[in-house]
Design a protein around this motif. Structure first.
Motif, mmCIF file in Angstrom:
data_model
loop_
_atom_site.group_PDB
_atom_site.id
_atom_site.type_symbol
_atom_site.label_atom_id
_atom_site.label_comp_id
_atom_site.label_asym_id
_atom_site.label_seq_id
_atom_site.Cartn_x
_atom_site.Cartn_y
_atom_site.Cartn_z
ATOM 1 N N VAL A 66 -54.905 18.652 26.268
ATOM 2 C CA VAL A 66 -55.320 18.075 25.093
ATOM 3 C C VAL A 66 -53.829 17.924 24.344
ATOM 4 C CG1 VAL A 66 -56.192 18.266 22.540
ATOM 5 C CG2 VAL A 66 -57.632 19.073 24.692
ATOM 6 N N LEU A 67 -53.628 16.641 23.971
ATOM 7 C CA LEU A 67 -52.671 16.234 22.998
ATOM 8 C C LEU A 67 -52.988 15.952 21.640
ATOM 9 C CD1 LEU A 67 -49.613 15.547 22.722
ATOM 10 C CD2 LEU A 67 -50.128 13.424 23.239
ATOM 11 N N ASN A 68 -53.005 16.935 20.770
ATOM 12 C CA ASN A 68 -53.641 16.527 19.569
ATOM 13 C C ASN A 68 -52.775 15.625 18.848
ATOM 14 O OD1 ASN A 68 -56.065 18.341 18.894
ATOM 15 N ND2 ASN A 68 -54.610 19.764 19.730
ATOM 16 N N ILE A 69 -52.945 14.966 18.089
ATOM 17 C CA ILE A 69 -52.298 14.110 17.379
ATOM 18 C C ILE A 69 -52.897 13.578 15.663
ATOM 19 C CG2 ILE A 69 -53.672 11.750 18.233
ATOM 20 C CD1 ILE A 69 -49.961 12.015 18.311
ATOM 21 N N VAL A 70 -51.919 12.888 15.026
ATOM 22 C CA VAL A 70 -52.534 12.627 13.624
ATOM 23 C C VAL A 70 -53.529 11.588 13.740
ATOM 24 C CG1 VAL A 70 -50.242 13.119 12.755
ATOM 25 C CG2 VAL A 70 -50.730 10.620 13.336
ATOM 26 N N PHE A 71 -54.171 11.549 12.506
ATOM 27 C CA PHE A 71 -55.825 10.752 12.478
ATOM 28 C C PHE A 71 -55.296 9.231 12.944
ATOM 29 C CE2 PHE A 71 -59.019 11.546 9.140
ATOM 30 C CZ PHE A 71 -60.195 11.363 10.218
ATOM 31 N N ALA A 72 -54.390 8.540 12.491
ATOM 32 C CA ALA A 72 -54.607 7.061 12.691
ATOM 33 C C ALA A 72 -53.760 6.882 14.214
ATOM 34 C CB ALA A 72 -53.974 6.446 11.755
ATOM 35 N N ALA A 73 -53.390 7.983 14.877
ATOM 36 C CA ALA A 73 -52.386 7.435 16.136
ATOM 37 C C ALA A 73 -53.090 7.677 17.298
ATOM 38 C CB ALA A 73 -51.300 8.326 16.071
ATOM 39 N N ALA A 104 -63.441 4.134 13.430
ATOM 40 C CA ALA A 104 -63.902 2.953 12.973
ATOM 41 C C ALA A 104 -63.128 2.864 11.568
ATOM 42 C CB ALA A 104 -65.301 3.190 12.513
ATOM 43 N N ASP A 105 -62.551 3.982 10.919
ATOM 44 C CA ASP A 105 -61.895 3.575 9.742
ATOM 45 C C ASP A 105 -60.137 3.724 9.720
ATOM 46 O OD1 ASP A 105 -64.400 3.426 8.524
ATOM 47 O OD2 ASP A 105 -64.557 5.594 7.935
ATOM 48 N N ILE A 106 -59.705 5.148 9.622
ATOM 49 C CA ILE A 106 -58.213 5.188 9.764
ATOM 50 C C ILE A 106 -57.654 4.911 11.191
ATOM 51 C CG2 ILE A 106 -58.119 7.754 10.386
ATOM 52 C CD1 ILE A 106 -55.991 7.874 8.315
ATOM 53 N N GLY A 107 -58.293 5.077 12.214
ATOM 54 C CA GLY A 107 -57.771 4.639 13.548
ATOM 55 C C GLY A 107 -58.114 3.460 13.913
ATOM 56 N N LEU A 108 -58.791 2.307 13.325
ATOM 57 C CA LEU A 108 -59.247 1.076 13.523
ATOM 58 C C LEU A 108 -58.314 0.211 14.158
ATOM 59 C CD1 LEU A 108 -61.735 -0.628 14.381
ATOM 60 C CD2 LEU A 108 -61.532 -1.481 12.030
ATOM 61 N N GLN A 109 -57.170 0.049 13.323
ATOM 62 C CA GLN A 109 -56.113 -0.559 13.623
ATOM 63 C C GLN A 109 -55.267 -0.428 14.981
ATOM 64 O OE1 GLN A 109 -53.019 -1.369 10.254
ATOM 65 N NE2 GLN A 109 -51.506 -0.592 11.682
ATOM 66 N N ALA A 110 -55.061 0.869 15.276
ATOM 67 C CA ALA A 110 -54.539 1.286 16.482
ATOM 68 C C ALA A 110 -55.385 0.967 17.726
ATOM 69 C CB ALA A 110 -53.892 2.777 16.488
ATOM 70 N N LEU A 111 -56.561 1.243 17.430
ATOM 71 C CA LEU A 111 -57.771 0.943 18.343
ATOM 72 C C LEU A 111 -57.687 -0.294 18.795
ATOM 73 C CD1 LEU A 111 -60.430 1.481 20.049
ATOM 74 C CD2 LEU A 111 -61.488 1.369 17.978
ATOM 75 N N ALA D 58 -46.061 6.645 17.319
ATOM 76 C CA ALA D 58 -47.185 7.462 18.067
ATOM 77 C C ALA D 58 -47.065 7.093 19.680
ATOM 78 C CB ALA D 58 -48.348 7.129 17.303
ATOM 79 N N ALA D 59 -46.806 6.037 19.874
ATOM 80 C CA ALA D 59 -46.834 5.463 21.269
ATOM 81 C C ALA D 59 -45.621 5.843 21.927
ATOM 82 C CB ALA D 59 -46.980 3.876 21.304
ATOM 83 N N ALA D 60 -44.341 5.852 21.394
ATOM 84 C CA ALA D 60 -43.082 6.479 21.841
ATOM 85 C C ALA D 60 -43.305 7.991 22.168
ATOM 86 C CB ALA D 60 -42.131 6.148 20.893
ATOM 87 N N TYR D 61 -43.775 8.461 21.003
ATOM 88 C CA TYR D 61 -44.031 10.021 21.314
ATOM 89 C C TYR D 61 -44.916 10.232 22.215
ATOM 90 C CZ TYR D 61 -46.100 14.569 20.109
ATOM 91 O OH TYR D 61 -46.927 15.801 20.295
ATOM 92 N N TYR D 81 -43.912 4.090 6.535
ATOM 93 C CA TYR D 81 -45.019 3.949 7.321
ATOM 94 C C TYR D 81 -45.443 4.998 8.444
ATOM 95 C CZ TYR D 81 -49.505 1.688 8.781
ATOM 96 O OH TYR D 81 -50.863 1.337 8.895
ATOM 97 N N MET D 82 -44.147 5.217 9.197
ATOM 98 C CA MET D 82 -44.467 6.273 10.288
ATOM 99 C C MET D 82 -44.121 7.652 10.028
ATOM 100 S SD MET D 82 -40.933 5.826 12.647
ATOM 101 C CE MET D 82 -41.343 4.053 13.438
ATOM 102 N N TYR D 83 -44.026 7.947 8.561
ATOM 103 C CA TYR D 83 -43.478 9.182 8.109
ATOM 104 C C TYR D 83 -44.378 10.401 8.700
ATOM 105 C CZ TYR D 83 -41.390 12.686 4.952
ATOM 106 O OH TYR D 83 -40.893 13.300 4.253
ATOM 107 N N GLU D 84 -45.690 10.157 8.718
ATOM 108 C CA GLU D 84 -46.131 11.666 9.195
ATOM 109 C C GLU D 84 -46.119 11.925 10.644
ATOM 110 O OE1 GLU D 84 -50.698 11.679 9.643
ATOM 111 O OE2 GLU D 84 -50.762 9.568 10.112
ATOM 112 N N MET D 85 -45.664 10.530 11.546
ATOM 113 C CA MET D 85 -45.500 11.212 12.981
ATOM 114 C C MET D 85 -44.258 11.862 12.920
ATOM 115 S SD MET D 85 -47.734 10.613 15.034
ATOM 116 C CE MET D 85 -46.414 10.795 16.483
ATOM 117 N N LEU D 86 -43.154 11.558 12.063
ATOM 118 C CA LEU D 86 -41.934 12.051 12.337
ATOM 119 C C LEU D 86 -42.033 13.558 12.222
ATOM 120 C CD1 LEU D 86 -39.669 10.463 9.391
ATOM 121 C CD2 LEU D 86 -39.831 10.059 11.956
ATOM 122 N N TRP D 87 -42.990 13.968 11.302
ATOM 123 C CA TRP D 87 -43.213 15.577 11.262
ATOM 124 C C TRP D 87 -44.006 16.115 12.604
ATOM 125 C CZ3 TRP D 87 -41.838 18.748 7.064
ATOM 126 C CH2 TRP D 87 -41.461 17.988 6.175
#
Lengths: 306, 108, 213, 405
Positions: A66-73, A104-111, D58-61, D81-87
């Motif tokens: 598992v690679l955990n990742i931030v919400f929108a990513a 559907a919300d915070i991740g929709l753009q990346a999806l 995120a993709a590079a990561y 905009y990518m700030y949280e991904m820096l952390w």
């Protein structure tokens, strides 16, 4: 591709003693992902219940990497990971396992972007119809009328038709599934893994804590959602729509159980007035009309070809 | 368990293992108890168990059927298994009835 | 001169007269609500109090902690309670199976107020055990949510009896305030507290050994 | 070659395999150039055409976590905009390199140079280097791959280069050949790889105490990076003739009475200032920070020792206090010389060596006249000095100060 339950892998893809609530649909669903994809899978999990379910270091509760990742990513990180593994010649299936918020919300753009780019990943939306990890707040996938801690009067808007939105990206595979029908979900996962490109599966996952029902009823409620027509099992394969059992038998409204049977078991719908239930019923009808219209159109096209 | 980094770094990595949230058997207020006579070995309880605490033991039933063996160390007692059982071979029983038994097993 | 500096001292003295409590429950059982209601009851008596939830993503059923402090005067402290004067145990299984955690760090002679069907042996601990069958009280009153008996309000009654930290009247008033919009629920919870207050006992003698199987 | 192209070539020479980036002025050329290099077959890599900077990192990561060398670049709002991904990237200990083409943040819209974006990354656990010219932008990018992938470090790294001033300015530079770079840069190493098989999880919950240990390890790794940077800089010098052994560059510092400290492209101008002032009899030197993280505390301390005046130039402000570099350098200077921070050139306002000379002369005169600094921070705007608000209420303004005190 029929699934023989007795021949499914017995390996543990969910570790007993994890941090999920009793009766959690996400752990059920995760087991099926493991059973279907096995050792090839690498999971990318944006923030949500499934981040917490893993429990506490130095152990983790999922039986897959598992690679955990931030919400929108979710979809973006999975894109990078899938590209890297392919470049390294590793036989892998990268899977995003995201909640309704992360999808559907915070991740929709990346999806949407990953779908448009045709990244070779399976994206699974585990839809428990609210932000459960932060304590039951409304999401874009919360259905009309449902109580949440941010819709005390019941949600006034309808559920975002996400599978259709994703299907509009014209990706090779979009399917809906339900934790109530594991064999259907497993078959769809296996099919998705056999296709190159972006695959999307929307998994309906009733949450006992957030929906206010007895935790022993998780699977039953999931099945009722399908039997009442509130949730429809279907798949788009290269743009071709097909209903899956048992939804394929439910085109005729008289075959469906009344939606009250589904609603009455859930505390989140307790306050609904008859007119609210009627609105919800209309929404269900609308979904079915769209599906039926699409199927008819396909039929006409087929006929004109021959 | 945690993975060691050869360079000696402290890393945010964990390994799959049971009990990442402790002995979750404590969480139970009720436990599923099997009536092996009724069980048909259909695998439904195993298939739906959210905690993956059910193992199907082949040929262990009174009629040679496979029967579920439940890991009470971790079973959270949600009751999904009892609800999906088509022949009601699993019954949810209040945990209080087992409390002393457990203490005796632990300490005695 | 810095205008807002605290003057006067005497904080350590205030801390020493503070009663510190730890609540043990399972996620979803209402340990945090119990701590909050206790503090509310203390405030009603003109005291100062503080309820500290256990922070984090605890799941339903998991062992969770909450803390509270009650004092005559405000105490500027925000750390968790490490040396409790009183421990409240909402679930019988916790004291039976996780006794070490329940007794961890308690002050000598601390009071353990537990939901138990019968008294248990605390071993070598100098702590004093007070017990009440709160589960039965909740069940008899029909205080059940999603299959679980709600014992937190009963345990507040037990706490009032065992410690005298707040009066049962204040507990009842705090409960009625908390469920002001739902008078029936408030009355049931108040009744649970009153019954528990009446039924709470101190385990004087060491209880009989648990019979060997 | 433009600074942006220099960075793109560095990514190519480093054999980066996955690039994910989203265009933003003045970084855009980096993305375009890399895409061009891939299209022409010169670079064997994949470009992920993401929809945002958040996804870019995120993709590079994701790619870096999957075991390949990855790269991204951004500016200003893109970085925000990518700030949280820096952390997330830093604390997961996955090496990855990013170029930040420095630019102001709005509103109002301003696409010109300012260090506010770069300075906002200081606390995230990334290594941060800042180039003075395009050659250095290229060289530091190559070095950054080696340093970030060193087992003693295992943290991601940022190369800063000034928007337009470097990114769009054509300068001659020497491109090392592939063999040299291959010799300098060993195959990729990272602490773990996300791939099928072992069921490990990156980033699930940890006890608070262990979380603190993770943070302590990041801190120690950044401290250890000092040594790694010096080794890499020396090795780079051996292979290319351009040595970057020190974390700072000192120009005529040794015998100087006045030292101008700062970072970025305008420090080249400051070197001219030093020469000009020396002609006027003011012994001036320049202390340029090549690295911001790890912070070259020792070097600064040593360079400032025994000087009469230290003038720190900042191209961004920590609103409500002073320039961030001034604040940071203050922490390093022990036997404090008179120290003054000057904010200037914010939002692309052009600053020449003459401006810098004016600043230094003005401050030096005040110090000479009064024996010490009264107001430690100024904003230099259109040729005038504006005392910084936190101090003006406490200290007298220079014109009100009694003469000859």
């Amino acid at each position: 591709m029929a699934v023989n339950i007795r021949k499914l892998p017995r390996k543990k893809y969910v570790m007993p003693g994890n941090a999920a609530c009793p009766g959690c649909p996400e752990t059920m669903g995760f087991r099926y992902v493991g059973m279907a994809l096995g050792e090839k899978a690498v999971m990318v999990i944006p923030a949500g219940c499934s981040s917490v379910i893993q429990g506490l270091w130095p152990r983790q509760g999922w039986g897959l990497p598992v690679l955990n990742i931030v919400f929108a990513a979710g979809a973006a990180a999975a894109s990078g990971l899938a590209r890297a593994l392919r470049r390294r010649g590793i036989d892998a299936q990268v899977v995003v396992w995201a909640g309704d918020g992360g999808t559907a919300d915070i991740g929709l753009q990346a999806l949407s972007a990953a779908a448009e780019r045709g990244e070779d990943i399976i994206y699974i939306c585990v839809d428990n119809e609210a932000y459960m990890n932060t304590g039951i707040q409304r999401s874009g996938l919360t259905p009309y009328g449902a109580w949440t801690t941010t819709t005390h009067q019941g949600k006034k808007e309808f559920k975002k038709p996400l599978p259709q939105i994703v299907a509009a990206h014209r990706i090779p595979y979009v399917a809906t599934a339900s934790i109530g029908y594991p064999w259907d979900f497993i078959a769809k996962l296996r099919k998705a893994a056999s296709i190159r490109g972006f695959k999307y599966i929307h998994l309906h996952a009733p949450c006992p804590v957030g929906w206010r029902f007895d935790p022993g009823l998780t699977a039953k409620i999931a099945q009722l959602a399908v039997e009442t027509g509130m949730w429809i099992l279907y798949e788009y394969e290269n743009g071709k729509l097909r209903l899956n059992p048992p939804s394929n038998r439910l085109i005729d409204p008289s075959k469906r159980k009344p939606i009250e049977e589904y609603i009455k078991l859930q505390g989140r719908f307790r306050h609904l007035k008859p007119e609210d239930i009627e609105r919800l019923r209309q929404e269900v009808e609308m979904n079915w009309r769209e599906i039926t219209a699409m199927l008819k159109l396909q039929e006409l096209e087929e006929r004109s070809k021959t | 368990m945690a993975l060691a980094d050869p360079a000696g770094h402290v890393l945010p990595l964990s390994l799959a293992d049971k009990g990442s949230a402790g002995r979750t058997g404590f969480w139970r207020t009720q436990r599923p108890v099997l009536n092996p006579e009724r069980c048909t070995g259909c695998f439904m309880c195993w298939l739906y168990c959210p905690e993956d605490v059910i193992e199907m033991k082949e040929g262990a039933g009174p009629r040679g059927q496979a029967i579920p063996v439940i890991d009470y160390e971790y079973c959270k007692g949600c009751g999904v298994c009892a609800n999906v059982c088509p022949v009601k071979a699993l019954e949810m029983v209040d945990e209080e009835k087992f409390l002393h038994e457990e203490v005796v097993q632990r300490e005695g | 001169m810095v205008p807002h500096a605290t003057t006067g001292g005497g904080l350590l003295e205030a801390l020493r007269s503070t009663v510190e409590l730890r609540f043990h429950g399972r996620g979803g059982q209402g340990a945090v609500t119990a701590a909050t209601l206790l503090v509310r009851a203390a405030l009603l008596e003109g005291k100062w109090g503080q309820a500290i939830p256990s922070f984090g993503a605890e799941r339903r059923g998991a062992h969770v902690l909450a803390f509270a402090r009650v004092a005559e005067k405000p105490v500027p402290i925000h750390s968790m309670v490490r040396r409790p004067d009183v421990v409240v145990v909402l679930d019988p299984s916790l004291i039976l199976v996780e006794k070490k955690k329940v007794l961890h760090g308690v002050k000598p002679g601390a009071k353990i107020v537990a939901n138990l069907p019968e008294p248990v042996d605390l071993g070598d601990s100098s702590a004093r055990l007070y017990w009440v069958n709160a589960t039965r009280i909740a069940q008899e009153l029909g205080l059940i949510v999603a299959g679980w008996p709600v014992v937190n309000t009963a345990m507040l009654g037990a706490l009032a009896k065992a410690t005298g930290l707040v009066s049962i009247d204040s507990v009842v008033e705090a409960i009625k305030e908390h469920w002001s919009g739902r008078p029936r629920v408030a009355e049931l919870n108040a009744e649970a507290a009153r019954r528990a207050y009446a039924e709470t006992r101190e385990a004087v003698a060491k209880p009989a050994e648990v019979a060997q199987p | 070659m433009r600074g942006n192209e220099a960075v793109a070539y560095a990514a190519k020479l480093a054999r980066v395999e996955v690039v994910a980036a989203y265009p933003i002025t003045p970084q855009t050329i980096v993305v375009e150039k890399i895409d061009e290099l891939i299209a022409s077959g010169e670079m064997n890599a994949e470009m992920i055409h993401v929809e945002s900077e958040h996804s870019a990192l995120a993709a590079a990561y994701g790619a870096a976590a999957g075991g390949v060398r990855a790269f991204t670049a951004t500016s200003s709002h893109g970085l925000a905009y990518m700030y949280e991904m820096l952390w997330w990237t830093a604390a997961s200990r996955i090496p990855l390199v990013m170029a930040i083409i420095t630019r102001a943040l709005g509103p109002p819209w301003n696409i010109h140079v300012e260090h506010a974006d770069l300075m906002s990354t200081r606390d995230t656990g990334w290594l941060i280097a800042m180039a003075e010219n395009n050659q250095e932008a290229l060289d530091l990018t190559l070095m950054m791959f080696r340093v970030t992938e060193d087992p003693r470090v295992y943290l991601p790294g940022i190369i800063g280069l000034d928007g337009f001033i470097l990114s769009h300015t054509v300068e001659p530079l020497e491109l090392p050949d592939q063999e040299t770079v291959d010799e300098f840069l060993p195959p990729r190493r990272q602490p773990y790889v996300m791939e099928p098989g072992e069921p490990k999880a990156m980033g699930n919950l940890v006890p608070d105490e262990y979380f603190e240990e993770l943070r302590m390890d990041m801190h120690q790794s950044l401290a250890r990076a000092r040594q790694v940077i010096m080794e890499a800089g020396r090795e780079y010098g051996r292979l290319t003739g351009r040595s970057y052994e020190s974390l700072v560059e000192c120009y005529r510092c040794n015998d100087a009475d006045i030292v101008i400290a700062g970072m970025g492209s305008w420090m080249g101008d400051a070197k001219i200032t030093a020469d000009v002032l020396r002609e006027k009899g003011l012994r001036t030197g320049v202390l340029r920070l090549r690295w911001v993280r790890p912070f070259p505390w020792e070097e600064i301390r040593e360079a400032a020792m025994g000087k009469k005046l230290l003038v720190v130039l900042d191209r961004s402000v920590s609103f409500g206090h002073a320039g961030p570099l001034f604040l940071e350098i203050s922490s390093a200077v022990e036997a404090k010389p008179s120290m003054v921070g000057i904010l200037a050139g914010v939002g692309g306002v052009d600053i020449s060596y003459e401006d810098i000379a004016r600043m230094v002369e003005h401050i030096y005169e005040m110090v000479e006249e009064r024996g010490r600094v009264y107001i430690p921070a100024y904003w230099y705007h259109l040729g005038k000095f504006h005392p910084m608000p936190p101090y003006e209420s406490v200290f007298l303004a220079p014109e009100q100060a009694p003469k000859g005190e």
